[in-house]
Design an enzyme around this catalytic site. Structure first.
Site: not given
Ligand code: FPP
Length: 246
Positions: A26-28, A31, A43, A71, A73-74, A202
């Site tokens: 979480d947190g992409n 970031w 991401h 997910s 839900e995403n 989640s």
């Molecule tokens: C949650 O951060 C992250 C995701 C929904 C996507 C995760 C995907 C990757 C790390 C990409 C790589 C994966 C593969 C299998 C190639 P968020 O977007 O919910 O961050 P936020 O909470 O800051 O909004």
């Protein structure tokens, strides 16, 4: 790269390493925004980080790594972000498959893959077939995954078997259900890591996490370095796992 990894593992207690680690990455998005850039940049950086964590996990002898990539839900996120993420999975898989195969990674995907683009579904099928006999590390990627959906799917499969007379409802126990989950061939996770500080599951592996040790860090996923990962592993090694007993 390899020399640095060897140096960093020397302080780990290999006797107390988790066999199976699950990660909510979480947190992409935050970031990316923190850098004054877009969520998408986060991401992309998160995907690069996953490569490091996978390689390091394999290096230290973790047997199974299961990550929550997308997910069910995403889908409710902005269309552009969803399209980017799905495209990122396909690009990463296309780019990294050969390397992962040569490094002994066995790939599996958890979730309902049918709504994904056909090209991605084909690539996933190819990746599973190509890597099925690899034994260095199991790498499970949850895409369009929902733990509740996984349980509904299991119930439906069992109900069909019961209706067909192949299963006695009174014989259903934990192992019957376990065998109907995506994780059928894996032990439950020993450790769940969640980055970025949220204290929730989640809809991730709700059945499988019953006795899993939880580790939540404030660090956002793209900043979750190998050093941070080692902190989580050391914390895990210090836990007294009782599984409900004394
Ligand atoms: C949650 O951060 C992250 C995701 C929904 C996507 C995760 C995907 C990757 C790390 C990409 C790589 C994966 C593969 C299998 C190639 P968020 O977007 O919910 O961050 P936020 O909470 O800051 O909004």
């Amino acid at each position: 790269m390899t020399a640095k990894l060897v140096l960093e593992t020397t302080s780990l207690n290999v006797q107390k390493l988790p066999q199976h680690i699950a990660i909510i990455m979480d947190g992409n998005g935050r970031w990316g925004e923190k850098q004054g850039l877009s969520r998408i940049v986060g991401h992309r950086k998160g995907a690069e980080n996953l490569k490091q964590i996978l390689r390091y996990s394999k290096h230290i002898g973790i047997k199974t790594l299961t990550v929550y990539a997308f997910s069910a839900e995403n889908w409710g996120r902005p269309k552009l972000e969803v399209e980017f993420l799905i495209g990122l999975f396909e690009d990463m898989l296309a780019r990294e498959l050969k390397q992962m195969h040569s490094e002994g990674v066995c790939l599996k995907f958890f979730g309902d893959l049918t709504p994904l683009p056909k090209s991605l579904q084909k690539l996933i099928a190819k990746a599973i077939a190509l890597t099925k006999d690899n034994q260095k590390i199991n790498f499970n990627v949850a895409i369009n995954y929902s733990s509740r959906q996984e349980m509904i799917r299991a119930c439906r499969n069992l109900a069909v078997m019961a209706v067909e007379g192949k299963l006695d409802p009174n014989a259903i126990d934990e192992s019957t259900i376990q065998k109907c989950l995506y994780t059928a061939n894996f032990p439950d996770p020993d450790l769940l890591i969640r980055t970025s500080g949220e204290m929730r599951l989640s809809n991730f592996l709700l059945w499988q996490l019953a006795y899993t040790e939880l580790y939540v860090t404030q660090t956002l996923w793209p900043d979750f370095t190998i050093a941070e990962f080692e902190l989580a592993l050391k914390d895990y090694a210090s836990r007294d796992r009782r599984f409900g007993k004394v």
